[in-house]
Design a protein around this motif. Sequence first.
Motif, PDB file in Angstrom:
ATOM      1  N   ILE A 147      -6.550   4.685  -0.156  1.00 48.89           N
ATOM      2  CA  ILE A 147      -6.008   3.603  -0.985  1.00 48.89           C
ATOM      3  C   ILE A 147      -4.487   3.657  -0.997  1.00 48.89           C
ATOM      4  O   ILE A 147      -3.811   2.626  -0.938  1.00 48.89           O
ATOM      5  CB  ILE A 147      -6.582   3.685  -2.406  1.00 48.89           C
ATOM      6  CG1 ILE A 147      -8.109   3.553  -2.356  1.00 48.89           C
ATOM      7  CG2 ILE A 147      -5.977   2.591  -3.288  1.00 48.89           C
ATOM      8  CD1 ILE A 147      -8.796   3.836  -3.677  1.00 48.89           C
ATOM      9  N   VAL A 155     -11.578   0.563  -4.564  1.00 47.13           N
ATOM     10  CA  VAL A 155     -10.745   0.986  -5.696  1.00 47.13           C
ATOM     11  C   VAL A 155     -11.466   0.981  -7.035  1.00 47.13           C
ATOM     12  O   VAL A 155     -11.081   1.724  -7.948  1.00 47.13           O
ATOM     13  CB  VAL A 155      -9.482   0.108  -5.830  1.00 47.13           C
ATOM     14  CG1 VAL A 155      -8.549   0.317  -4.671  1.00 47.13           C
ATOM     15  CG2 VAL A 155      -9.848  -1.357  -5.973  1.00 47.13           C
ATOM     16  N   ILE A 208      -3.073   3.224  -7.111  1.00 51.07           N
ATOM     17  CA  ILE A 208      -4.429   2.680  -7.166  1.00 51.07           C
ATOM     18  C   ILE A 208      -4.504   1.547  -8.185  1.00 51.07           C
ATOM     19  O   ILE A 208      -5.119   0.502  -7.937  1.00 51.07           O
ATOM     20  CB  ILE A 208      -5.441   3.792  -7.501  1.00 51.07           C
ATOM     21  CG1 ILE A 208      -5.495   4.822  -6.361  1.00 51.07           C
ATOM     22  CG2 ILE A 208      -6.835   3.208  -7.753  1.00 51.07           C
ATOM     23  CD1 ILE A 208      -6.339   6.047  -6.666  1.00 51.07           C
ATOM     24  N   LYS A 237      -5.572  -2.433  -7.724  1.00 51.76           N
ATOM     25  CA  LYS A 237      -6.537  -3.123  -8.586  1.00 51.76           C
ATOM     26  C   LYS A 237      -5.926  -4.399  -9.159  1.00 51.76           C
ATOM     27  O   LYS A 237      -6.566  -5.461  -9.176  1.00 51.76           O
ATOM     28  CB  LYS A 237      -6.967  -2.207  -9.735  1.00 51.76           C
ATOM     29  CG  LYS A 237      -7.886  -1.066  -9.348  1.00 51.76           C
ATOM     30  CD  LYS A 237      -8.249  -0.248 -10.582  1.00 51.76           C
ATOM     31  CE  LYS A 237      -9.203   0.887 -10.260  1.00 51.76           C
ATOM     32  NZ  LYS A 237      -9.548   1.690 -11.463  1.00 51.76           N
TER      33      LYS A 237
END
Length: 254
Positions: free
Chosen positions: A191, A219, A242, A246
Amino acid sequence: MATPTMDKAEAEAAAAASPYITVTFRIRRFNPEVSDEVQWQDFPIEIDPKERVLDGLHKIKWDVDGSLTFRRSCAHGICGSDAMRINGRNRLACKTLIKDINPEKPITVEPIKGLTVLKDLVVDMEPFFQAYRDVMPFLVTSGNEPTRERLQSAEDRERFDDTTKCILCAACTSSCPVFWNDGQYFGPAAIVNAHRFIFDSRDEAGEQRLEILNDKDGVWRCRTTFNCTDACPRGIEVTKAIQEVKRALITRRF
């Protein structure tokens, strides 16, 4: 160091002045060619506490037991090869000083978690690198090739500068409890490397990468425990990256 010509007092004085101490390395051993059983083996060695854990492993392999198996390459915290669990924490052996981890007690060394152990401290990194490849970790552009470098402002570069520091050591991914329980999860490192290109103003495949990470193993599996951020030897704010991915998925704004 004492010599044959020293008397007892001189030998004791030399020993007192020596920087070397006895440190016990407690290493998790596994050799599938010998046994399916895992065992712990102690190696007491004389070493300067200002040396690194990697130096201790070298001394054991070179002078005590040549069968000890581990990965290492640059030995300067750049290649990421020697990630392992040292006293229960993911670290790079080449960046961990013996004096910083209480050498008066045994130093436990074991392979990183969540990946199949091949031998001793060596794990199968293929699932980790496959997740990395799956997020398309390269610049995607269209149009004619430019006659000079693709220009980018300092502000645009700063947007993803933190995630360019990843050295693919797997310390973050193998510290993640979600990854331990489900090897299908992309994991923090993949990620992070997707983030590096999603937010690159020169790249044109951000939407594609977001869709890849929108998968059930992407994620949304992150539980925000911050283990990955704590484990990163490069100081990357992994959990923050991360969360930004998102947020981009939700807003589709880059």
